[in-house]
Scaffold this motif. Structure first.
Motif, PDB file in Angstrom:
ATOM      1  N   ILE A  13       0.920  -1.104  -0.105  1.00  0.00           N
ATOM      2  CA  ILE A  13      -0.020  -0.115   0.038  1.00  0.00           C
ATOM      3  C   ILE A  13       0.809   1.241   0.057  1.00  0.00           C
ATOM      4  CG2 ILE A  13      -0.092   0.296   2.455  1.00  0.00           C
ATOM      5  CD1 ILE A  13      -3.085   0.337  -0.027  1.00  0.00           C
ATOM      6  N   LEU A  14       2.098   1.055   0.226  1.00  0.00           N
ATOM      7  CA  LEU A  14       3.136   2.211   0.364  1.00  0.00           C
ATOM      8  C   LEU A  14       3.271   2.797  -0.962  1.00  0.00           C
ATOM      9  CD1 LEU A  14       5.640   1.307   2.938  1.00  0.00           C
ATOM     10  CD2 LEU A  14       4.097   2.907   3.251  1.00  0.00           C
ATOM     11  N   LEU A  15       2.916   2.079  -1.939  1.00  0.00           N
ATOM     12  CA  LEU A  15       3.271   2.535  -3.315  1.00  0.00           C
ATOM     13  C   LEU A  15       2.335   3.746  -3.701  1.00  0.00           C
ATOM     14  CD1 LEU A  15       3.901  -0.943  -5.440  1.00  0.00           C
ATOM     15  CD2 LEU A  15       5.593   1.234  -5.051  1.00  0.00           C
ATOM     16  N   GLY A  16       1.075   3.713  -3.423  1.00  0.00           N
ATOM     17  CA  GLY A  16       0.010   4.882  -3.646  1.00  0.00           C
ATOM     18  C   GLY A  16      -0.192   4.867  -5.286  1.00  0.00           C
ATOM     19  N   HIS A  17      -0.670   5.996  -5.645  1.00  0.00           N
ATOM     20  CA  HIS A  17      -0.721   6.352  -7.091  1.00  0.00           C
ATOM     21  C   HIS A  17       0.649   6.817  -7.643  1.00  0.00           C
ATOM     22  CE1 HIS A  17      -1.760  10.122  -5.500  1.00  0.00           C
ATOM     23  NE2 HIS A  17      -1.361  10.710  -6.643  1.00  0.00           N
ATOM     24  N   ALA A  18       0.758   6.585  -8.703  1.00  0.00           N
ATOM     25  CA  ALA A  18       2.023   6.834  -9.543  1.00  0.00           C
ATOM     26  C   ALA A  18       2.261   8.213  -9.570  1.00  0.00           C
ATOM     27  CB  ALA A  18       2.128   6.132 -10.722  1.00  0.00           C
ATOM     28  N   PRO A  19       3.287   8.764  -9.440  1.00  0.00           N
ATOM     29  CA  PRO A  19       3.460  10.412  -9.820  1.00  0.00           C
ATOM     30  C   PRO A  19       3.741  10.629 -11.120  1.00  0.00           C
ATOM     31  CG  PRO A  19       5.386   9.297  -9.091  1.00  0.00           C
ATOM     32  CD  PRO A  19       4.626   8.198  -9.110  1.00  0.00           C
ATOM     33  N   LYS A  20       3.992  11.827 -11.675  1.00  0.00           N
ATOM     34  CA  LYS A  20       4.097  12.047 -12.732  1.00  0.00           C
ATOM     35  C   LYS A  20       5.288  11.505 -13.382  1.00  0.00           C
ATOM     36  CE  LYS A  20       1.980  16.944 -12.523  1.00  0.00           C
ATOM     37  NZ  LYS A  20       1.964  18.174 -12.589  1.00  0.00           N
ATOM     38  N   LEU A 138      -3.484   8.972  -1.990  1.00  0.00           N
ATOM     39  CA  LEU A 138      -2.626  10.031  -1.836  1.00  0.00           C
ATOM     40  C   LEU A 138      -1.243   9.609  -1.730  1.00  0.00           C
ATOM     41  CD1 LEU A 138      -4.795  11.892   0.941  1.00  0.00           C
ATOM     42  CD2 LEU A 138      -4.814  12.349  -1.435  1.00  0.00           C
ATOM     43  N   HIS A 139      -0.419  10.413  -2.255  1.00  0.00           N
ATOM     44  CA  HIS A 139       0.932  10.202  -2.543  1.00  0.00           C
ATOM     45  C   HIS A 139       1.711  10.861  -1.236  1.00  0.00           C
ATOM     46  CE1 HIS A 139       4.489   8.732  -4.729  1.00  0.00           C
ATOM     47  NE2 HIS A 139       5.023   9.867  -4.542  1.00  0.00           N
ATOM     48  N   PHE A 140       2.480  10.357  -0.533  1.00  0.00           N
ATOM     49  CA  PHE A 140       3.108  10.801   0.829  1.00  0.00           C
ATOM     50  C   PHE A 140       4.575  11.539   0.348  1.00  0.00           C
ATOM     51  CE2 PHE A 140      -0.447   8.927   2.725  1.00  0.00           C
ATOM     52  CZ  PHE A 140      -0.574   9.513   4.136  1.00  0.00           C
ATOM     53  N   TYR A 172       5.131  16.311  -8.375  1.00  0.00           N
ATOM     54  CA  TYR A 172       4.960  14.920  -8.316  1.00  0.00           C
ATOM     55  C   TYR A 172       3.583  14.827  -7.648  1.00  0.00           C
ATOM     56  CZ  TYR A 172       9.844  14.099  -9.264  1.00  0.00           C
ATOM     57  OH  TYR A 172      11.132  14.049  -9.769  1.00  0.00           O
ATOM     58  N   ASP A 173       2.626  15.759  -7.687  1.00  0.00           N
ATOM     59  CA  ASP A 173       1.234  15.520  -7.167  1.00  0.00           C
ATOM     60  C   ASP A 173       1.292  14.910  -5.828  1.00  0.00           C
ATOM     61  OD1 ASP A 173      -1.361  15.510  -7.467  1.00  0.00           O
ATOM     62  OD2 ASP A 173      -1.458  13.612  -8.512  1.00  0.00           O
ATOM     63  N   ILE A 174       2.003  15.576  -4.826  1.00  0.00           N
ATOM     64  CA  ILE A 174       1.978  14.911  -3.597  1.00  0.00           C
ATOM     65  C   ILE A 174       0.692  15.406  -2.823  1.00  0.00           C
ATOM     66  CG2 ILE A 174       3.154  15.490  -1.328  1.00  0.00           C
ATOM     67  CD1 ILE A 174       4.909  13.858  -3.486  1.00  0.00           C
ATOM     68  N   GLY A 175       0.238  14.442  -2.015  1.00  0.00           N
ATOM     69  CA  GLY A 175      -0.926  14.759  -1.396  1.00  0.00           C
ATOM     70  C   GLY A 175      -0.896  15.066   0.127  1.00  0.00           C
ATOM     71  N   VAL A 176       0.199  14.556   0.610  1.00  0.00           N
ATOM     72  CA  VAL A 176       0.399  14.580   2.244  1.00  0.00           C
ATOM     73  C   VAL A 176       1.982  14.751   2.303  1.00  0.00           C
ATOM     74  CG1 VAL A 176      -0.021  13.653   4.534  1.00  0.00           C
ATOM     75  CG2 VAL A 176      -1.348  13.046   2.308  1.00  0.00           C
ATOM     76  N   MET A 177       2.355  15.806   3.070  1.00  0.00           N
ATOM     77  CA  MET A 177       3.655  15.922   3.556  1.00  0.00           C
ATOM     78  C   MET A 177       3.757  15.546   5.064  1.00  0.00           C
ATOM     79  SD  MET A 177       4.805  19.528   1.950  1.00  0.00           S
ATOM     80  CE  MET A 177       3.292  20.534   1.927  1.00  0.00           C
ATOM     81  N   THR A 178       4.668  14.715   5.340  1.00  0.00           N
ATOM     82  CA  THR A 178       4.816  14.346   6.520  1.00  0.00           C
ATOM     83  C   THR A 178       6.461  14.302   7.195  1.00  0.00           C
ATOM     84  OG1 THR A 178       5.460  12.143   6.082  1.00  0.00           O
ATOM     85  CG2 THR A 178       3.049  12.636   6.552  1.00  0.00           C
ATOM     86  N   GLY A 179       6.667  14.257   8.470  1.00  0.00           N
ATOM     87  CA  GLY A 179       8.150  14.183   8.770  1.00  0.00           C
ATOM     88  C   GLY A 179       8.158  14.490  10.403  1.00  0.00           C
ATOM     89  N   CYS A 180       9.383  14.405  10.930  1.00  0.00           N
ATOM     90  CA  CYS A 180       9.413  14.310  12.236  1.00  0.00           C
ATOM     91  C   CYS A 180      10.101  16.119  12.329  1.00  0.00           C
ATOM     92  CB  CYS A 180      10.693  13.596  12.828  1.00  0.00           C
ATOM     93  SG  CYS A 180      10.016  11.981  13.088  1.00  0.00           S
ATOM     94  N   ALA A 181       9.776  16.549  13.516  1.00  0.00           N
ATOM     95  CA  ALA A 181      10.050  17.996  13.883  1.00  0.00           C
ATOM     96  C   ALA A 181      10.462  17.934  15.043  1.00  0.00           C
ATOM     97  CB  ALA A 181       9.256  19.335  13.611  1.00  0.00           C
ATOM     98  N   SER A 182      11.489  18.902  15.615  1.00  0.00           N
ATOM     99  CA  SER A 182      12.372  18.531  16.892  1.00  0.00           C
ATOM    100  C   SER A 182      12.394  19.679  17.811  1.00  0.00           C
ATOM    101  CB  SER A 182      13.693  18.130  16.719  1.00  0.00           C
ATOM    102  OG  SER A 182      13.748  17.036  15.929  1.00  0.00           O
ATOM    103  N   PHE A 183      11.943  19.325  19.103  1.00  0.00           N
ATOM    104  CA  PHE A 183      12.333  20.276  20.150  1.00  0.00           C
ATOM    105  C   PHE A 183      13.665  19.908  20.651  1.00  0.00           C
ATOM    106  CE2 PHE A 183       7.761  20.550  20.336  1.00  0.00           C
ATOM    107  CZ  PHE A 183       7.501  21.892  20.678  1.00  0.00           C
ATOM    108  N   PRO A 184      14.496  21.029  21.140  1.00  0.00           N
ATOM    109  CA  PRO A 184      15.949  20.516  21.663  1.00  0.00           C
ATOM    110  C   PRO A 184      15.906  20.032  22.945  1.00  0.00           C
ATOM    111  CG  PRO A 184      15.428  23.080  22.087  1.00  0.00           C
ATOM    112  CD  PRO A 184      14.331  22.433  21.298  1.00  0.00           C
TER     113      PRO A 184
END
Length: 292
Positions: A13-20, A138-140, A172-184
């Motif tokens: 399922i990680l593949l999602g739909h194909a980008p351009k 959606l493409h992540f 790339y027709d991205i649908g969702v942006m994710t990632g870690c963000a940090s406190f010191p």
């Protein structure tokens, strides 16, 4: 800004739909402000220059622990660098080789590349696979390793990075942006008000809910709501997290301590469709000119 995850098979399922079909050309400009340009790294030499910038910020300035190879080469590197695109801020006013003009960087990992490598970088901290599985249409895109050299930490540099990200997202027709963000620091209680505000007011819910992995989960809701001052809580957040929130991002459940980088990490979930038209118009006005 965390340990590399262990190798494991990712669900289909990680593949999602194909980008351009056409990839962005390495080196083509994605945005420009004054003498600064944002673009993708063109070759190994430029990726290594970006790793040197990361080393200077994460290890020399912020005190993250480095592996022996990193210390010897003075580069911050892991296995994901080979499968990511590396967004670069380049100062064209500096004389010398092109790779010595790199002053900032952001690492971009698309869903299909993560699948090929066994999963996302942040999977070691947060249950991103479950989140992706709930949104097969959606493409992540995972964003990480964001840093800028001190003398370039200005509003226009951040705006330029977001011009580049927006051009990349559109292409790339991205649908969702994710990632870690940090406190010191590695003590969540030191950020009790800000973390509690995030937990009580900004948590991703429903189909967007994502949790820290059980073995690394630390609670974020550390103060009663009536004890939280919204203004001071927001002021206490790192600029990157505040920027994500302004765009409409939501926060995962629980935080994770990264001892190697000396940080307390939260997870960012930013569906593109929720980004305010104000910001789309602002970043898109310039960025759209550079995206194919």
């Amino acid at each position: 800004m965390r340990d590399a995850m262990t190798e494991r098979a990712a669900p289909d399922i990680l593949l999602g739909h194909a980008p351009k079909a056409r990839p962005l050309l390495a080196g083509e400009p994605l945005g420009r402000i004054g003498n600064l340009t944002v673009r993708l790294a063109r070759d190994l030499e430029e990726i290594e220059a970006a790793q040197e910038v990361r080393y200077r910020v994460f290890h020399e300035e912020l005190g993250a622990r480095a592996l022996a190879a990193d210390l010897q080469d003075r580069r911050d590197a892991d296995r994901f660098d080979d499968i990511c695109d590396h967004l670069l801020v380049v100062d064209n006013a500096i004389d010398g080789p092109e790779h010595r003009r790199i002053m900032g960087t952001y690492r971009l990992l698309r869903q299909e590349s993560a699948f090929a490598a066994g999963g996302f970088y942040s999977s070691d901290e947060f249950e991103i696979d479950k989140l992706v599985a709930r949104h097969p249409r959606l493409h992540f895109l995972e964003l990480g390793r964001s840093c800028v050299l001190p003398q370039y930490r200005s509003k226009r540099t951040i705006e330029l990075l977001w011009q580049g990200i927006w051009a990349y997202v559109n292409h790339y027709d991205i649908g969702v942006m994710t990632g870690c963000a940090s406190f010191p620091g590695t003590v969540p209680a030191a950020h009790a008000e800000a973390l509690s505000f995030l937990a009580q007011n900004c948590r991703a819910e429903g189909a967007w809910r994502v949790s820290a992995v059980a073995r690394r989960f630390h609670p974020m809701d550390l103060m009663p709501g009536e004890a939280i001052n919204m203004r001071s809580a927001f002021a206490a957040m790192p600029p990157l997290i505040k920027g994500y929130l302004r765009l409409g991002a939501r926060i995962g459940d629980g935080c994770v301590i990264d001892h190697d980088f000396g940080t307390t990490d939260v997870f960012i979930v930013l569906p593109v469709e929720t980004i305010s038209s104000r910001y789309i118009n602002y970043y898109g006005a310039d960025a759209d000119r550079f995206a194919g």
